[in-house]
Write an enzyme that holds these catalytic residues in place. Sequence first.
Site, short mmCIF file in Angstrom:
data_model
loop_
_atom_site.label_atom_id
_atom_site.label_comp_id
_atom_site.label_asym_id
_atom_site.label_seq_id
_atom_site.Cartn_x
_atom_site.Cartn_y
_atom_site.Cartn_z
N ASP A 1 59.09 99.82 83.81
CA ASP A 1 58.36 99.39 82.61
C ASP A 1 56.86 99.49 82.90
OD1 ASP A 1 58.89 97.18 84.47
OD2 ASP A 1 57.79 95.92 83.06
N GLU B 1 59.18 94.06 84.90
CA GLU B 1 58.29 93.48 85.92
C GLU B 1 57.01 92.96 85.27
OE1 GLU B 1 55.20 93.08 88.95
OE2 GLU B 1 55.16 94.39 87.23
ZN ZN Z 1 53.95 96.84 89.09
#
Ligand code: ZN
Length: 467
Positions: free
Chosen positions: A87, A152
């Site tokens: 991501d 994340e």
């Molecule tokens: Zn990262």
Amino acid sequence: MDWLQAAKERQDELIQELQELVQINSVLDEKTITADVPFGEGPLKALEWLLAKGKAQGLQTKNVDNYAGHIEMGQGEELLGILCHVDVVPVGDESNWTYPPFSGTIADGKLFARGAIDDKGPTVAAWMAMKLVKDAGIQLNKRVRMIIGTDEETGFRCVDHYFKNEEMPTIGFAPDADFPLINAEKGIAALVLSQKQIGDATKEQLLLFNAGKRSNMVPDFAKATVQFVSSPFEQNFQTFLSKNQLEGSLLMEGSHYIITIKGKAAHAMEPEKGVNAAVYLAAFLQQELTTEGSKQFVDFIVDVFHQDHYGHALALQYEDDMSGQTTLNPGIVTYDATQGGNMVISFRYSVTYPFDDKITEAQRLAADKGFSLDIQENSKPHYVSEDDPLIQTLAGVYRRQTGDNETPLLSTGGGTYARVLKKGVAFGMLFPGDPDVMHRADEYVIVDKLVQAAAIYAEAIAELAGK
Ligand SMILES: [Zn+2]
């Protein structure tokens, strides 16, 4: 085995794969979130793309409920984890980009894209490393598993879910920060300080006080509404601003004054780099306010936070060699005459911090000043000893491959992705001295460094999991 040579021979493939991955816009997408697609379509597409690559190489792959997944090779009881994420953060204002953020344009030896260095470049380098080890025919005595997160940047829900269901690696590394490696990460707690008693709201001079929205940032703006103040108030405010070289404003609204101060934002892990607008506004008001609740509130802020980021007034200060100073950042500060004051502190404490004793003492000292202290969140410090074979091996690989024997191992007051591993460290791939362009416009990765990182990761896998 000359890993750098092996990686150089596959530079085209490495770049090709990174371009394919960065061309998938994998920003968290609220609009396409469903019960089955927890972070929206983009992050899922990026995950599926990488898992398909693993499958095409004949490796074991698993998609864990569209939250995260893994690619695994090798055999053995123990598991070496390589923790990555696909991501990315939003691109921001696209007009600030020289090249389209989802293009992967190569110019001046750099590949430009959102995610180039955080964390798609490092992910693809680590993926190339797995292929290099496999194709070199290295016999493995551990399983090697790349764990791929898709959240994340927005709260680690991917790995929280993953590790509820899947095996925790015996050892691991996360290519999502800096070389050489980060083996000491401070604890990160959110502390809430609340004023216990409030004065008579009809008589209080301070009516409202507001600064900051997030505890992990130094507030760059603070605003207060006051009444019943004595006449040189305006003049005193101007004197205060010029003495402290600050900007601010003052507005008369009926019988109230609305005053604001500008500070300078910074990350809570380095509060000394910012100028906390809330603390300065309190410092000014401390000279002016006399009513009970108002005065207690500004006195507290000044006592505890003015020109001190280490919490001496609450006996919270502490320092150790492996991770440095404990710091406090009052990131959200509010007051309402009918409800009293409240603040949320990002508290970054050293690895060896005697947490319970210190907090108990701080609660006692805060109570003397009219405030309660509560722990809202607490993420413990993360530390792997420099003597540990994992650290010795990774540091050795880095030093051999780069010839850099100078840069010390690193500690951080921020949290890296590696802290979700039981025994793991952040390992690259930003090299010492290279500008940190994560989350910025024109994010890029230097192509030569990408190749070098693939070589470093390959040697690390071979050293940690090879027979
Ligand atoms: Zn990262």
